[in-house]
Design a protein around this motif. Structure first.
Motif, PDB file in Angstrom:
ATOM      1  N   THR A 127      72.327 -27.019  73.409  1.00 58.06           N
ATOM      2  CA  THR A 127      72.825 -28.548  73.962  1.00 58.06           C
ATOM      3  C   THR A 127      73.189 -29.388  72.879  1.00 58.06           C
ATOM      4  O   THR A 127      74.079 -30.200  72.914  1.00 58.06           O
ATOM      5  CB  THR A 127      71.462 -28.964  74.878  1.00 58.06           C
ATOM      6  OG1 THR A 127      71.331 -28.291  76.033  1.00 58.06           O
ATOM      7  CG2 THR A 127      71.862 -30.249  75.432  1.00 58.06           C
ATOM      8  N   LYS A 128      72.415 -29.392  71.859  1.00 56.63           N
ATOM      9  CA  LYS A 128      72.513 -30.173  70.707  1.00 56.63           C
ATOM     10  C   LYS A 128      73.786 -29.880  69.960  1.00 56.63           C
ATOM     11  O   LYS A 128      74.274 -30.846  69.498  1.00 56.63           O
ATOM     12  CB  LYS A 128      71.546 -30.248  69.759  1.00 56.63           C
ATOM     13  CG  LYS A 128      70.002 -30.766  70.163  1.00 56.63           C
ATOM     14  CD  LYS A 128      68.807 -30.736  69.531  1.00 56.63           C
ATOM     15  CE  LYS A 128      67.694 -31.683  70.120  1.00 56.63           C
ATOM     16  NZ  LYS A 128      66.556 -31.664  68.935  1.00 56.63           N
ATOM     17  N   LEU A 129      74.135 -28.747  69.636  1.00 51.61           N
ATOM     18  CA  LEU A 129      75.147 -28.121  68.958  1.00 51.61           C
ATOM     19  C   LEU A 129      76.651 -28.672  69.919  1.00 51.61           C
ATOM     20  O   LEU A 129      77.319 -29.344  69.279  1.00 51.61           O
ATOM     21  CB  LEU A 129      75.518 -26.833  69.124  1.00 51.61           C
ATOM     22  CG  LEU A 129      74.487 -26.180  68.233  1.00 51.61           C
ATOM     23  CD1 LEU A 129      74.824 -24.606  67.886  1.00 51.61           C
ATOM     24  CD2 LEU A 129      74.718 -26.837  66.761  1.00 51.61           C
ATOM     25  N   LYS A 130      76.436 -28.668  71.346  1.00 55.60           N
ATOM     26  CA  LYS A 130      77.333 -29.399  71.768  1.00 55.60           C
ATOM     27  C   LYS A 130      77.691 -30.843  72.053  1.00 55.60           C
ATOM     28  O   LYS A 130      78.699 -31.408  71.971  1.00 55.60           O
ATOM     29  CB  LYS A 130      77.261 -28.995  73.624  1.00 55.60           C
ATOM     30  CG  LYS A 130      77.593 -27.426  73.840  1.00 55.60           C
ATOM     31  CD  LYS A 130      77.327 -27.135  75.433  1.00 55.60           C
ATOM     32  CE  LYS A 130      77.485 -25.448  75.586  1.00 55.60           C
ATOM     33  NZ  LYS A 130      77.298 -25.153  77.124  1.00 55.60           N
ATOM     34  N   LYS A 131      76.407 -31.631  71.792  1.00 52.08           N
ATOM     35  CA  LYS A 131      76.416 -32.910  71.639  1.00 52.08           C
ATOM     36  C   LYS A 131      77.391 -33.262  70.273  1.00 52.08           C
ATOM     37  O   LYS A 131      77.886 -34.138  70.202  1.00 52.08           O
ATOM     38  CB  LYS A 131      75.271 -33.202  71.685  1.00 52.08           C
ATOM     39  CG  LYS A 131      75.097 -34.966  71.658  1.00 52.08           C
ATOM     40  CD  LYS A 131      73.715 -35.240  71.830  1.00 52.08           C
ATOM     41  CE  LYS A 131      73.578 -36.947  71.971  1.00 52.08           C
ATOM     42  NZ  LYS A 131      72.161 -37.531  72.277  1.00 52.08           N
ATOM     43  N   MET A 132      76.791 -32.360  69.354  1.00 49.65           N
ATOM     44  CA  MET A 132      77.295 -32.636  67.781  1.00 49.65           C
ATOM     45  C   MET A 132      78.758 -32.501  68.031  1.00 49.65           C
ATOM     46  O   MET A 132      79.571 -33.256  67.365  1.00 49.65           O
ATOM     47  CB  MET A 132      76.664 -31.739  66.943  1.00 49.65           C
ATOM     48  CG  MET A 132      76.924 -31.958  65.587  1.00 49.65           C
ATOM     49  SD  MET A 132      76.369 -30.756  64.292  1.00 49.65           S
ATOM     50  CE  MET A 132      74.599 -30.809  64.665  1.00 49.65           C
ATOM     51  N   LEU A 133      79.491 -31.524  68.779  1.00 50.72           N
ATOM     52  CA  LEU A 133      80.882 -31.451  68.977  1.00 50.72           C
ATOM     53  C   LEU A 133      81.458 -32.514  69.360  1.00 50.72           C
ATOM     54  O   LEU A 133      82.805 -32.533  69.096  1.00 50.72           O
ATOM     55  CB  LEU A 133      81.061 -30.082  69.607  1.00 50.72           C
ATOM     56  CG  LEU A 133      82.527 -29.691  69.529  1.00 50.72           C
ATOM     57  CD1 LEU A 133      82.897 -29.096  68.259  1.00 50.72           C
ATOM     58  CD2 LEU A 133      82.729 -28.372  70.762  1.00 50.72           C
ATOM     59  N   THR A 134      80.934 -33.332  70.146  1.00 49.87           N
ATOM     60  CA  THR A 134      81.591 -34.456  70.752  1.00 49.87           C
ATOM     61  C   THR A 134      81.488 -35.716  69.776  1.00 49.87           C
ATOM     62  O   THR A 134      81.958 -36.848  69.820  1.00 49.87           O
ATOM     63  CB  THR A 134      80.673 -35.080  71.858  1.00 49.87           C
ATOM     64  OG1 THR A 134      79.199 -35.527  71.582  1.00 49.87           O
ATOM     65  CG2 THR A 134      80.518 -33.883  72.932  1.00 49.87           C
ATOM     66  N   LEU A 135      80.786 -35.624  68.719  1.00 49.35           N
ATOM     67  CA  LEU A 135      80.874 -36.864  67.667  1.00 49.35           C
ATOM     68  C   LEU A 135      82.234 -37.118  67.166  1.00 49.35           C
ATOM     69  O   LEU A 135      82.996 -35.939  67.138  1.00 49.35           O
ATOM     70  CB  LEU A 135      79.858 -36.606  66.359  1.00 49.35           C
ATOM     71  CG  LEU A 135      78.420 -36.407  66.889  1.00 49.35           C
ATOM     72  CD1 LEU A 135      77.640 -36.059  65.769  1.00 49.35           C
ATOM     73  CD2 LEU A 135      78.018 -37.817  67.393  1.00 49.35           C
ATOM     74  N   PRO A 136      82.718 -38.310  66.834  1.00 48.08           N
ATOM     75  CA  PRO A 136      84.153 -38.541  66.143  1.00 48.08           C
ATOM     76  C   PRO A 136      84.318 -37.758  65.217  1.00 48.08           C
ATOM     77  O   PRO A 136      83.904 -37.722  64.083  1.00 48.08           O
ATOM     78  CB  PRO A 136      83.837 -40.031  66.131  1.00 48.08           C
ATOM     79  CG  PRO A 136      82.384 -40.434  66.976  1.00 48.08           C
ATOM     80  CD  PRO A 136      81.879 -39.425  67.025  1.00 48.08           C
ATOM     81  N   GLY A 137      85.673 -37.170  65.313  1.00 56.35           N
ATOM     82  CA  GLY A 137      86.002 -36.265  64.369  1.00 56.35           C
ATOM     83  C   GLY A 137      85.584 -34.855  64.021  1.00 56.35           C
ATOM     84  O   GLY A 137      86.117 -34.137  63.098  1.00 56.35           O
ATOM     85  N   VAL A 138      84.689 -34.273  64.573  1.00 57.38           N
ATOM     86  CA  VAL A 138      83.983 -33.106  64.573  1.00 57.38           C
ATOM     87  C   VAL A 138      84.943 -32.089  65.407  1.00 57.38           C
ATOM     88  O   VAL A 138      85.251 -32.302  66.441  1.00 57.38           O
ATOM     89  CB  VAL A 138      82.575 -32.872  65.358  1.00 57.38           C
ATOM     90  CG1 VAL A 138      82.117 -31.519  65.103  1.00 57.38           C
ATOM     91  CG2 VAL A 138      81.544 -33.840  64.385  1.00 57.38           C
ATOM     92  N   ILE A 139      85.424 -31.042  64.669  1.00 55.74           N
ATOM     93  CA  ILE A 139      86.564 -29.993  65.268  1.00 55.74           C
ATOM     94  C   ILE A 139      85.900 -28.842  65.654  1.00 55.74           C
ATOM     95  O   ILE A 139      86.032 -28.428  66.751  1.00 55.74           O
ATOM     96  CB  ILE A 139      87.307 -29.790  63.981  1.00 55.74           C
ATOM     97  CG1 ILE A 139      88.142 -31.012  63.741  1.00 55.74           C
ATOM     98  CG2 ILE A 139      88.569 -28.679  64.498  1.00 55.74           C
ATOM     99  CD1 ILE A 139      88.969 -30.881  62.321  1.00 55.74           C
ATOM    100  N   ALA A 140      84.827 -28.171  64.847  1.00 52.25           N
ATOM    101  CA  ALA A 140      84.328 -27.225  65.187  1.00 52.25           C
ATOM    102  C   ALA A 140      82.785 -26.842  64.429  1.00 52.25           C
ATOM    103  O   ALA A 140      82.659 -27.630  63.225  1.00 52.25           O
ATOM    104  CB  ALA A 140      85.116 -25.971  64.673  1.00 52.25           C
ATOM    105  N   ILE A 141      82.035 -26.031  64.996  1.00 50.40           N
ATOM    106  CA  ILE A 141      80.602 -25.664  64.482  1.00 50.40           C
ATOM    107  C   ILE A 141      80.528 -24.246  64.670  1.00 50.40           C
ATOM    108  O   ILE A 141      80.816 -23.753  65.626  1.00 50.40           O
ATOM    109  CB  ILE A 141      79.568 -26.467  65.418  1.00 50.40           C
ATOM    110  CG1 ILE A 141      79.942 -27.844  65.460  1.00 50.40           C
ATOM    111  CG2 ILE A 141      78.326 -26.242  64.889  1.00 50.40           C
ATOM    112  CD1 ILE A 141      78.992 -28.789  66.296  1.00 50.40           C
TER     113      ILE A 141
END
Length: 233
Positions: free
Chosen positions: A126-140
């Protein structure tokens, strides 16, 4: 495909446990993997992974892609369980199993001397998916020993994991030789993109962003993950 039946080697109900790792390091044969999300197996020779297969609702996976997928489908949800059933092989049975796996395209290109079933504790999805929504984040990508085990977004994750592993080795050497303390995060920046790499529990996290990403937000999100796992904070 039909592997040799072998001899019953018992059942492991806690594959993440240290006792299970020690047991598997001395094991030669097939490890049948049964989860609520799918089934598969590993062929191992005393801690060296030889072949892998996994199948679930999303399809069938062979070789290294099976390993990657097995890592990605683990879940921390309550009630989730994973069981390993061991088939001990004689020399003849083992060679027959290798032949079957080779014919089926299940062989691993890279064999590692490590606890065969030590699938690392994964990060909070869930936290990884939330991080992916941060502005400018392409992939994790979260990786372990050069293998991507969790991935979100669009990127060549296998390539990223291999290159990030090399970068980490250089980073650890620099911090050690410069007496800089423990490595917290590595940031690689170009005119178009950024890559942030950080240790997170058993894993290393790699975040790929556009150059205009809000780096402060990304770093805070990474530190929250590290803090949850009792790592660097």
């Amino acid at each position: 495909m039909k592997l040799p039946a072998g001899t019953d080697g018992g059942v492991i109900t806690d594959p993440q446990g240290e006792e299970a790792n020690q047991q598997l390091m001395g094991f030669r044969g097939a490890v049948e993997i049964d989860t609520q999300l799918g089934q598969g197996f590993l062929l191992t020779n005393h801690g060296t992974l030889i072949a892998a297969y996994f199948k679930d609702m999303s399809g069938s996976f062979k070789g290294k892609s099976a390993l990657d997928h097995m890592g990605s489908v683990q879940s921390d949800e309550a009630g989730y369980h994973q069981t390993f059933k061991l088939r001990l092989y004689s020399e003849d049975e083992f060679q027959k199993a290798v032949e079957v796996c080779d014919n089926e395209g299940l062989m691993l290109g890279i064999q590692k001397k490590e606890p065969v079933a030590h699938l690392p504790h994964l990060l909070d999805e869930t936290k990884l998916k939330k991080m992916l929504t941060l502005p400018g984040v392409i992939a994790i990508s979260a990786f372990f020993e050069g293998f991507s085990v969790q991935s979100l977004g669009e990127a060549d994750f296998e390539h990223v994991a291999a290159l990030a592993e090399d970068l980490l080795r250089a980073g650890f050497k620099i911090t050690r030789e410069m007496d800089m303390g423990e490595l917290d995060q590595l940031i690689l920046e170009t005119a178009t993109n950024k890559i942030i790499i950080a240790p997170c529990g058993d894993l290393f996290l790699c975040v790929f962003t556009h150059n205009d990403a809000q780096l402060g937000l990304v770093r805070v999100a990474i530190k929250n993950l590290q803090s949850d796992l009792g790592g660097v904070a």
